[in-house]
Scaffold this motif. Structure first.
Motif, PDB file in Angstrom:
ATOM      1  N   UNK A 268     -38.092 -12.374  -0.624  1.00 61.14           N
ATOM      2  CA  UNK A 268     -37.811 -13.346   0.222  1.00 61.14           C
ATOM      3  C   UNK A 268     -39.034 -14.133  -1.070  1.00 61.14           C
TER       4      UNK A 268
ATOM      5  N   UNK B  68     -25.208 -17.016   3.610  1.00 63.61           N
ATOM      6  CA  UNK B  68     -25.280 -15.325   2.417  1.00 63.61           C
ATOM      7  C   UNK B  68     -24.792 -16.319   1.512  1.00 63.61           C
TER       8      UNK B  68
ATOM      9  N   UNK C  62     -22.521 -12.924  -3.375  1.00 67.83           N
ATOM     10  CA  UNK C  62     -23.220 -11.533  -4.021  1.00 67.83           C
ATOM     11  C   UNK C  62     -22.815 -11.648  -5.045  1.00 67.83           C
TER      12      UNK C  62
ATOM     13  N   UNK D 128     -33.177  -5.181   2.534  1.00 63.15           N
ATOM     14  CA  UNK D 128     -33.114  -5.839   2.253  1.00 63.15           C
ATOM     15  C   UNK D 128     -34.509  -5.852   0.933  1.00 63.15           C
TER      16      UNK D 128
ATOM     17  N   UNK E 193     -26.975  -2.921   4.805  1.00 60.29           N
ATOM     18  CA  UNK E 193     -28.208  -3.994   3.857  1.00 60.29           C
ATOM     19  C   UNK E 193     -29.585  -3.318   3.431  1.00 60.29           C
TER      20      UNK E 193
ATOM     21  N   UNK F 166     -31.448  -9.400  -0.924  1.00 62.48           N
ATOM     22  CA  UNK F 166     -30.909  -8.260  -0.234  1.00 62.48           C
ATOM     23  C   UNK F 166     -29.278  -7.800  -0.907  1.00 62.48           C
TER      24      UNK F 166
ATOM     25  N   UNK G 103     -33.964 -15.053   0.738  1.00 61.86           N
ATOM     26  CA  UNK G 103     -33.961 -13.562   0.782  1.00 61.86           C
ATOM     27  C   UNK G 103     -33.130 -12.714   0.074  1.00 61.86           C
TER      28      UNK G 103
ATOM     29  N   UNK H  63     -27.642  -9.940  -2.944  1.00 59.69           N
ATOM     30  CA  UNK H  63     -27.186 -10.988  -2.030  1.00 59.69           C
ATOM     31  C   UNK H  63     -28.483 -11.855  -2.143  1.00 59.69           C
TER      32      UNK H  63
ATOM     33  N   UNK I 123     -26.812  -3.840  -1.072  1.00 61.30           N
ATOM     34  CA  UNK I 123     -26.077  -2.951  -0.736  1.00 61.30           C
ATOM     35  C   UNK I 123     -25.488  -2.332  -1.955  1.00 61.30           C
TER      36      UNK I 123
END
Lengths: 106, 118
Positions: B50, B108, B111, B47, B45, B37, B35, B95, B39
């Protein structure tokens, strides 16, 4: 679009129970997860599949999900639990995050 | 142990594209989704989409469709996310995160900060 709603903030005293809610239409029909994120760090999985604790997560963290609400409960909250918490679920196979709750322990 | 290691920070001009990599190790790359994501500073967060490395199938959030491209190279267990037509609002930490569709997102990356500025 599908939305998950969390309270922006929550304050608790050390040792108290913190309950963070996540609301969404028929949320209980899909699995919910919870993530903890401390400043400057990546999110960490706390709860998955509604109730399962991720590896290394203390027993004071628990989760539930039914109807339109998922809840993350922290029993005996400690200062180290101060962080942002995000719920997450799925809508039509797409990932959805809640807006996040800033938990303050004071 | 499962690891996702992302590429370094980027600074881009408005209108440009950025490509972020996510190198994985410690598990079977083709058995889990990746995935993406993001920020934004001080925000929550979001999305983006994916990719399922086994098939290369992808899905993305409506707001990114037409602007995001997710790919993978199974020979080096690495996933990529390219975002085009960048604007200042795309300034964010991006991320990658391993997941199982409809079950969980469990690991995760560290980043990647992407700054869009003229």
């Amino acid at each position: 679009s599908y939305e998950l709603t969390q309270p922006p903030s929550l304050s608790v005293s050390p040792g108290q129970t913190a309950s963070i809610t996540c609301s969404g239409d028929k949320l209980g029909n899909e699995y919910a997860s919870w993530f903890q994120q401390r400043p400057g760090q990546s999110p960490v999985l706390v709860i998955y599949e509604d109730t399962k604790r991720s590896s290394g997560i203390p027993e004071r963290f628990s989760g539930s999900n039914s109807g339109n609400t998922a809840t993350l409960t922290i029993s005996g909250t400690q200062a180290m639990d101060e962080a942002d918490y995000y719920c997450q679920s799925w809508d039509r196979r797409k990932v959805v995050f809640g807006g996040g709750t800033k938990l303050t322990v004071l | 142990q499962v690891q996702l290691v992302q590429s370094g920070a980027e600074v881009k001009r408005p209108g440009a594209s950025v490509k972020v990599s996510c190198k994985t190790s410690g598990y079977t790359f083709t058995s889990y989704d990746i995935n993406w994501v993001r920020q934004a500073p001080g925000q929550g967060l979001e999305w983006m989409g994916w990719i399922y490395p086994n098939s290369g199938n992808t899905d993305s959030a409506e707001e990114f469709q037409g602007r995001v491209t997710m790919t993978r190279d199974t020979s080096i267990n690495t996933a990529y996310m390219e975002l085009s037509s960048l604007r200042s609002e795309d300034t964010a930490v991006y991320f990658c995160a391993r997941g199982r569709e409809l079950l969980s997102i469990d690991h995760w990356g560290q980043g990647t900060l992407v700054t869009v500025s003229s």
